[in-house]
Design an enzyme around this catalytic site. Structure first.
Site, PDB file in Angstrom:
ATOM      1  N   SER A  76      25.325 -31.407 -65.716  1.00  0.00           N
ATOM      2  CA  SER A  76      24.292 -30.555 -66.311  1.00  0.00           C
ATOM      3  C   SER A  76      22.866 -30.947 -65.969  1.00  0.00           C
ATOM      4  O   SER A  76      21.916 -30.291 -66.422  1.00  0.00           O
ATOM      5  CB  SER A  76      24.450 -30.524 -67.838  1.00  0.00           C
ATOM      6  OG  SER A  76      25.553 -29.731 -68.194  1.00  0.00           O
ATOM      7  N   LYS A  79      20.800 -28.099 -64.832  1.00  0.00           N
ATOM      8  CA  LYS A  79      20.038 -27.173 -65.670  1.00  0.00           C
ATOM      9  C   LYS A  79      18.526 -27.377 -65.587  1.00  0.00           C
ATOM     10  O   LYS A  79      17.765 -26.490 -65.994  1.00  0.00           O
ATOM     11  CB  LYS A  79      20.520 -27.273 -67.124  1.00  0.00           C
ATOM     12  CG  LYS A  79      21.970 -26.813 -67.331  1.00  0.00           C
ATOM     13  CD  LYS A  79      22.363 -26.863 -68.800  1.00  0.00           C
ATOM     14  CE  LYS A  79      23.767 -26.313 -69.035  1.00  0.00           C
ATOM     15  NZ  LYS A  79      24.822 -27.284 -68.668  1.00  0.00           N
ATOM     16  N   SER A 133      22.361 -28.420 -73.830  1.00  0.00           N
ATOM     17  CA  SER A 133      23.098 -28.324 -72.570  1.00  0.00           C
ATOM     18  C   SER A 133      24.190 -27.267 -72.648  1.00  0.00           C
ATOM     19  O   SER A 133      25.283 -27.434 -72.103  1.00  0.00           O
ATOM     20  CB  SER A 133      23.708 -29.681 -72.183  1.00  0.00           C
ATOM     21  OG  SER A 133      23.903 -29.763 -70.780  1.00  0.00           O
TER      22      SER A 133
END
Length: 319
Positions: A76, A79, A133
């Site tokens: 993640s 992101k 997340s």
């Protein structure tokens, strides 16, 4: 240590605007380069993470590196790039986006607190993607990008090239795919650029908790019993627990985890009167990731490194 650090070049990009996608452009304010020689403190921290980079933003040099050019899945941490492109697109932050079945995780089968059919503003989804997340939030943001998901992913990769992230590949916007890959070196470039130019990302990711306020919650019953509807405050903790600790001064952060990537952390922080970027990839656990960060903090506070007396890194304002 010299062998690991020699020749590290963190950013080799021409200054000036580089066209990415339509009207979207990036301007790299300064290159991040390594010096000819590196200090060698007597005691270096023993770290669990397989790939590590600690970068001094004021001097533009790495202070510590371990397998910093090794390409690995980044989970993640993806992101951060997703958030940058969403902000670049300039779409209304108050526009409401519906979570659809297309936003389900079909790669790992993870769940989400965002129900299919629920509506959230783009600003709320940005917070949820970065702080919690949340994968559905990140996917919905990319799906609603001008030109759709395919154009979004193409722009992720073009942006990486502009930032000099030549060992970085994106195939989707959440980090669930292990084919999203990068290096500690490349992610230091990304984090430094985001910190310099995106005050929204700094504000969101340095916050310990985010709340959606009072939300309508439907509790489904088994055996065809009537569902119960009630209202409660829906809050999300930052996945980086260090943001809730008083002894850390964090300016930007993002965590990541999938089995292939291990536990990852990219973070900007002020430690021992230094503004640093810390990248930790492929730690064996969430506690190991936090302990590695604590060891780096203690090392920076205790190591006899040349000080940047009177010099503090100031983030630029994005225009």
């Amino acid at each position: 240590m010299k062998a690991v650090l020699t020749g590290l070049i963190l950013l080799c990009v021409h200054t000036g605007a580089a066209a990415l996608d339509g009207n979207t452009s990036l301007e790299v304010d300064k290159p991040i380069v390594a010096p000819q020689s590196q200090p060698e403190p007597a005691s270096m921290p023993e770290l669990n993470a397989q790939s590590v980079l600690v970068y001094d933003q004021a001097s533009g040099r790495p202070l510590l590196a371990k397998n910093a050019t090794m390409q690995t899945p980044i989970a993640s941490i993806t992101k951060l790039m997703t958030a940058m492109l969403v902000i670049n697109a300039g779409q209304p932050l108050d526009e409401r986006i519906t979570i659809t079945s297309d936003d389900r995780d079909t790669i790992k089968g993870t769940g989400s607190r965002l129900a299919i059919g629920a509506h959230y503003t783009r600003e709320q989804l940005l917070h949820l993607a970065l702080i919690a997340s949340d994968n559905r939030a990140a996917h919905a943001l990319a799906r609603s990008y001008p030109g759709g998901l395919d154009r979004f992913i193409a722009t992720m990769n073009r942006t990486a090239r502009v930032l000099g992230m030549h060992d970085t590949v994106y195939v989707e916007p959440t980090g669930l795919s292990s084919s999203n890959r990068s290096t500690a070196l490349d992610l230091a470039k990304l984090a430094d650029y985001a910190y310099q130019n995106y005050p929204e990302i700094r504000q969101i990711t340095a916050t310990g908790q985010y709340t959606l306020g009072t939300q309508r919650v439907v509790l489904k019953k088994k055996h065809h019993q009537q569902a119960k509807v009630y209202y409660r405050t829906v809050a999300f903790n930052n996945t980086n627990r260090l943001t809730r600790m008083d002894d850390w001064h964090i300016g930007l952060s993002k965590t990541g985890f999938i089995n292939e990537a291990g536990h990852c952390l990219v973070m900007q922080a002020e430690v021992a009167q230094r503004d640093v970027i810390i990248v930790l990839l492929d730690s064996s656990g969430n506690n190991s990731r936090a302990k590695d960060a604590a060891r780096i903090k203690a090392w920076l506070e205790e190591a006899h490194l040349p000080r940047n007396t009177g010099t503090h890194y100031t983030a630029a304002s994005r225009t």
